[in-house]
Design a protein around this motif. Structure first.
Motif, mmCIF file in Angstrom:
data_model
loop_
_atom_site.group_PDB
_atom_site.id
_atom_site.type_symbol
_atom_site.label_atom_id
_atom_site.label_comp_id
_atom_site.label_asym_id
_atom_site.label_seq_id
_atom_site.Cartn_x
_atom_site.Cartn_y
_atom_site.Cartn_z
ATOM 1 N N ASP A 20 0.814 -1.213 0.000
ATOM 2 C CA ASP A 20 0.000 0.000 0.000
ATOM 3 C C ASP A 20 0.850 1.265 0.000
ATOM 4 O OD1 ASP A 20 -2.309 -1.511 -0.003
ATOM 5 O OD2 ASP A 20 -2.405 -1.568 2.182
ATOM 6 N N GLN A 21 1.935 1.255 0.765
ATOM 7 C CA GLN A 21 2.832 2.401 0.814
ATOM 8 C C GLN A 21 4.237 1.922 1.152
ATOM 9 O OE1 GLN A 21 1.331 5.040 3.734
ATOM 10 N NE2 GLN A 21 1.400 3.573 5.397
ATOM 11 N N LEU A 22 5.216 2.788 0.886
ATOM 12 C CA LEU A 22 6.611 2.459 1.163
ATOM 13 C C LEU A 22 7.076 3.184 2.413
ATOM 14 C CD1 LEU A 22 8.184 2.756 -2.410
ATOM 15 C CD2 LEU A 22 7.202 0.747 -1.310
ATOM 16 N N THR A 23 8.008 2.566 3.126
ATOM 17 C CA THR A 23 8.600 3.231 4.284
ATOM 18 C C THR A 23 9.730 4.131 3.806
ATOM 19 O OG1 THR A 23 10.178 1.448 4.667
ATOM 20 C CG2 THR A 23 8.037 1.261 5.760
ATOM 21 N N GLU A 24 10.303 4.920 4.718
ATOM 22 C CA GLU A 24 11.348 5.863 4.321
ATOM 23 C C GLU A 24 12.643 5.179 3.887
ATOM 24 O OE1 GLU A 24 11.460 5.134 8.665
ATOM 25 O OE2 GLU A 24 9.919 5.999 7.401
ATOM 26 N N ASN A 25 12.872 3.930 4.296
ATOM 27 C CA ASN A 25 14.089 3.237 3.888
ATOM 28 C C ASN A 25 13.848 2.234 2.752
ATOM 29 O OD1 ASN A 25 12.674 1.491 5.500
ATOM 30 N ND2 ASN A 25 14.462 0.629 6.494
ATOM 31 N N GLN A 26 12.748 2.386 2.026
ATOM 32 C CA GLN A 26 12.441 1.546 0.878
ATOM 33 C C GLN A 26 12.365 2.399 -0.382
ATOM 34 O OE1 GLN A 26 8.745 -0.374 1.801
ATOM 35 N NE2 GLN A 26 9.722 -1.969 3.019
ATOM 36 N N SER A 27 12.726 1.788 -1.514
ATOM 37 C CA SER A 27 12.673 2.496 -2.785
ATOM 38 C C SER A 27 12.540 1.493 -3.914
ATOM 39 C CB SER A 27 13.944 3.326 -2.978
ATOM 40 O OG SER A 27 13.940 3.933 -4.252
ATOM 41 N N THR A 75 19.680 -0.938 4.324
ATOM 42 C CA THR A 75 20.077 -1.226 5.696
ATOM 43 C C THR A 75 20.606 0.046 6.313
ATOM 44 O OG1 THR A 75 22.265 -1.888 4.935
ATOM 45 C CG2 THR A 75 20.648 -3.629 5.220
ATOM 46 N N SER A 76 20.508 0.160 7.616
ATOM 47 C CA SER A 76 21.023 1.357 8.281
ATOM 48 C C SER A 76 22.552 1.324 8.223
ATOM 49 C CB SER A 76 20.539 1.414 9.727
ATOM 50 O OG SER A 76 21.077 0.331 10.448
ATOM 51 N N SER A 77 23.171 2.458 8.393
ATOM 52 C CA SER A 77 24.628 2.555 8.271
ATOM 53 C C SER A 77 25.349 1.695 9.310
ATOM 54 C CB SER A 77 25.072 4.011 8.389
ATOM 55 O OG SER A 77 24.660 4.539 9.628
ATOM 56 N N LYS A 78 24.717 1.426 10.435
ATOM 57 C CA LYS A 78 25.328 0.586 11.470
ATOM 58 C C LYS A 78 25.419 -0.871 11.017
ATOM 59 C CE LYS A 78 23.425 3.445 15.125
ATOM 60 N NZ LYS A 78 22.435 3.511 16.201
ATOM 61 N N LYS A 81 27.124 -3.916 5.452
ATOM 62 C CA LYS A 81 28.129 -4.958 5.304
ATOM 63 C C LYS A 81 28.899 -4.722 4.007
ATOM 64 C CE LYS A 81 24.922 -8.180 7.409
ATOM 65 N NZ LYS A 81 24.044 -9.310 7.180
ATOM 66 N N GLY A 82 29.998 -3.989 4.071
ATOM 67 C CA GLY A 82 30.813 -3.762 2.885
ATOM 68 C C GLY A 82 30.119 -2.889 1.865
ATOM 69 N N ARG A 83 30.120 -3.359 0.600
ATOM 70 C CA ARG A 83 29.555 -2.582 -0.499
ATOM 71 C C ARG A 83 28.042 -2.720 -0.597
ATOM 72 N NH1 ARG A 83 32.398 -4.769 -5.713
ATOM 73 N NH2 ARG A 83 30.383 -5.737 -5.585
ATOM 74 N N VAL A 84 27.486 -3.786 -0.065
ATOM 75 C CA VAL A 84 26.053 -4.042 -0.193
ATOM 76 C C VAL A 84 25.287 -3.023 0.648
ATOM 77 C CG1 VAL A 84 24.216 -5.736 0.114
ATOM 78 C CG2 VAL A 84 26.481 -6.485 -0.593
ATOM 79 N N GLU A 85 24.387 -2.285 -0.033
ATOM 80 C CA GLU A 85 23.672 -1.200 0.646
ATOM 81 C C GLU A 85 22.258 -1.561 1.064
ATOM 82 O OE1 GLU A 85 24.037 2.675 -1.116
ATOM 83 O OE2 GLU A 85 25.783 2.019 -2.248
ATOM 84 N N GLY A 86 21.730 -2.683 0.586
ATOM 85 C CA GLY A 86 20.371 -3.047 0.941
ATOM 86 C C GLY A 86 20.021 -4.436 0.458
#
Length: 134
Positions: A20-27, A75-78, A81-86
């Protein structure tokens, strides 16, 4: 022993229904290239390229083609894992249904081809000449 068919069907069915909608960390993102080991290079609406991994429930179940669209959760910056951002959490199966949603980015226009407007002659008989019918 293989995965149960109900898991495969559930994963495929989930890909056809947009949230229905996306969260702020989804694209939404467009797949550019398969990098191997369930990693994909994707282009975001702002033209930035990111490397994302495929969720384990989709591995060996759903195939992603180059130029297709996926829903990425960053994923959050904490936790990075390496180059993988999500991670790819959903694959756009029924693009027509997803495009109706308010969050579909205008930077991903529908691609039309010139050949779609013309009638295809594939599999049809050649036109007959009226002169040969004597």
């Amino acid at each position: 022993m293989g995965r149960p068919k109900r898991d495969i069907r559930a994963a495929a069915e989930e890909a056809t229904t947009p949230p229905d909608q996306l969260t702020e960390n989804q694209s939404l993102a467009k797949v550019i290239k398969a990098e191997g080991n369930s990693l994909y290079a994707c282009s975001l609406p702002n033209r930035r390229t990111v490397l994302v991994g495929l969720a384990s429930r989709f591995r060996n179940t759903v195939w992603i083609r180059r130029g297709g669209y996926v829903l990425v959760e960053f994923t959050s910056s904490k936790e990075e894992k390496g180059r993988v951002e999500g991670e790819i959490i959903n694959i756009v199966g029924d693009e027509k249904e997803w495009r109706k949603q308010s969050y579909w980015p205008k930077e991903f226009p529908r691609v039309t081809y010139d050949d779609e407007d013309e009638d295809s002659i594939a599999g049809k008989m050649p036109p007959s000449d009226p002169e040969d019918e004597d």
